[in-house]
Design an enzyme around this catalytic site. Structure first.
Site, PDB file in Angstrom:
ATOM      1  N   HIS A  36       0.782  -1.357  -0.056  1.00  0.00           N
ATOM      2  CA  HIS A  36       0.075  -0.053   0.010  1.00  0.00           C
ATOM      3  C   HIS A  36       0.874   1.369   0.019  1.00  0.00           C
ATOM      4  CE1 HIS A  36      -3.319  -2.594   0.598  1.00  0.00           C
ATOM      5  NE2 HIS A  36      -3.252  -2.496   1.543  1.00  0.00           N
ATOM      6  N   LYS A  58      -1.175  -0.729  13.964  1.00  0.00           N
ATOM      7  CA  LYS A  58      -2.334  -1.296  14.539  1.00  0.00           C
ATOM      8  C   LYS A  58      -2.622  -0.776  15.949  1.00  0.00           C
ATOM      9  CE  LYS A  58      -3.410  -5.320  11.501  1.00  0.00           C
ATOM     10  NZ  LYS A  58      -4.544  -4.812  10.859  1.00  0.00           N
TER      11      LYS A  58
END
Length: 521
Positions: free
Chosen positions: A264, A360
């Site tokens: 990404h 995260k």
């Protein structure tokens, strides 16, 4: 005789068979979602296909087939996907009727991914649905990489259209390192031609990512600034405010670098930093992206910070640590956070640090590109910003999610008597300026597959170049069994990320400045 490549199959006894890719306007589209019972298919792919149908973007004659190992009939299949379908608020058509029509075009075929006979049964049903029309077929492989090859092989050898185009969408991860990625590409190449493979990275379908090239190449003010002469650093930041929470089994095999940064964020860097292509054709754009990737230095171990989130207990809630996830192996050292410094060795970007950060269980959810410009030479108003020169930094921010926006941070005088300077924003909020909902990334990318537009899909040499940048450091991390720095759930991540930025005289832009005259970003 069939040669095993999708869309390249010919029958020697019939010299008049239409050449693939030459369907007339009177044709049919068949979309086969392999792995139809999975979360990705239910939550993203089928809703995206329905949105395209609702907006009138699909051909009149189409059908959608779900293919998976689970036992279901057509009605049970429709019941599983209807819960995730939503209508566009601005289409002005009866949502219920459109949904009923769409569902009537959805069918299910149960089968194994490595069973040729099951794919032959699928082909027979597709042929009945398509009738005598020239047929185009899209196969979406929403399945784990270990069954990619068998599914692609069976689709090619048993289930390809003989009259129209055939295209195969492959979901990441595209391998685990350079060697496994090359092995996967070579195996797919035995059954598919390169122009039939659509390696999907859903982040490239985001509204603001596609706006990158428009921003640069259709606005005169930006292109002269887009170089080492004016840009001090570029930051690409991805953060999630939740952890793995039951999904750690998959994540633990890959870690945050393979899951987010190597694909990404690196794709965003390539689009951001590429030279102007000779045209907007897919191959011209992808050629420039490959040049950027091949100009980059492979990542060094000293330019990587790793982190892993731990439990945090508050008065209202207990937030579990990564190792508290039952699907994660005990004592796992898989990073859930990483910050990486990268450099592009060409005339435009020499010496400019590109800092990539992903994690995260952080304090907020978001994704953005931050372009920090150089300080003003001999700044006449330096004293008005105190001791912090970064407080006066011009910064272009492209917020990918949530609440898509672009804004430029500039310095301006506060109205009134005296001379006070503040950091202000020239803002373009996409949702406030437009009265329609932005399409989901999967909608844009699936429409591109139907239209044969490969600008936002990854070519094999591009994938190879991307893996070459990260494979050495990934192997080094595994060889050294590098221990990640621990950070509490809901924090801003490991302290080491700040030291990495400081090493290259960079302050992460997603943290608010506290100097005089500054404002939150």
């Amino acid at each position: 005789m069939m040669n095993g490549a999708l869309g390249a199959m010919v029958v020697e006894s019939d010299p008049y068979m239409p050449h693939p890719e030459e369907c007339s306007a009177d044709s049919t589209l068949s979309v086969v979602v392999v792995g139809a019972s999975g979360d990705l298919a239910r939550k993203k792919i089928f809703p995206a296909l329905f949105a395209l149908f609702y907006e009138g973007m699909l051909v009149e004659n189409f059908q959608i087939f779900g293919y998976a190992r689970s036992k279901m009939d057509d009605e049970a299949f429709r019941d599983t996907i209807v819960e995730t379908l939503t209508c566009r608020i601005d289409a002005g058509e009866d949502c219920g009727k459109k949904m009923d029509t769409f569902l009537s075009r959805c069918f299910y075929q149960q089968g194994q991914y490595d069973d040729a006979t099951d794919f032959q049964r699928l082909d027979a049903r597709l042929s009945v649905m398509e009738g005598s029309l020239c047929s185009n077929r899209m196969f979406y492989l929403s399945i784990p990489p270990k069954v990619f090859i068998s599914a692609a092989a069976n689709a090619a050898d048993q289930c390809a259209s003989r009259t129209g185009w055939n295209r195969c969408v492959v979901e990441k991860p595209f391998g685990h390192d350079s060697a496994s990625s090359l092995e996967l590409s070579q195996a797919l190449g035995k059954h598919l031609q390169e122009d039939q493979i659509y390696r999907i990275d859903h982040y490239l379908g985001k509204e603001l990512i596609e706006n990158l090239t428009v921003l640069r190449f259709s606005n005169l003010i930006f292109e002269p600034l887009w170089s080492r002469k004016y840009i001090r650093n570029v930051q690409v930041i991805f953060s999630e405010d939740y952890g793995t929470e039951g999904r750690g089994g998959y994540f633990d095999e890959y870690g945050i670098i393979r899951d987010v940064i190597q694909n990404h964020l690196l794709q965003i860097v390539a689009l951001f930093a590429m030279e102007p292509p000779v045209s907007l054709e897919a191959e011209d754009i992808r050629n420039e992206k490959v040049k950027v990737l091949r100009s980059m230095k492979p990542v060094e171990m000293e330019d990587v910070i790793l982190g892993q989130y731990t439990k945090r207990v508050s008065k209202a809630h207990t937030y579990p640590g990564y190792l508290d996830d039952d699907t994660v192996p005990q004592n796992s050292i898989t990073p859930t956070f990483a910050a990486v410094a990268m450099f592009i060795n060409n005339a435009r970007w020499d010496g400019v640090p590109f800092l990539l950060k992903a994690g995260k269980a952080l304090n907020k959810r978001g994704a953005e590109i931050r372009v920090q410009f150089r300080h003003v030479p001999g700044h006449l108003y330096r004293s008005k910003f105190g001791a912090d020169p970064d407080a006066a930094t011009n910064e272009l921010v492209i917020r990918i999610q949530p609440d898509e926006a672009m804004y430029l941070k500039i310095n301006s005088k506060v109205p009134g008597l005296g001379l006070r300077i503040e950091n202000s924003r020239l803002d373009l909020p996409f949702h406030e300026e437009r009265d329609r909902e932005l399409p989901d990334a999967y909608e844009r990318l699936l429409l591109d597959v139907v239209n044969g537009d490969k600008r936002l899909f990854i070519r094999s040499d591009e994938l190879e170049a991307a893996w070459d940048l990260f494979t050495p450091v990934l192997h080094k991390i595994e060889e050294l069994q590098a221990q990640p720095e621990l950070y509490p759930y809901g924090s801003r991540g490991p302290v080491g990320a700040h030291y990495l930025g400081a090493k290259y005289n960079v302050r992460w832009g997603d943290l608010s400045y506290s100097g005089n005259g500054s404002s939150k970003s």
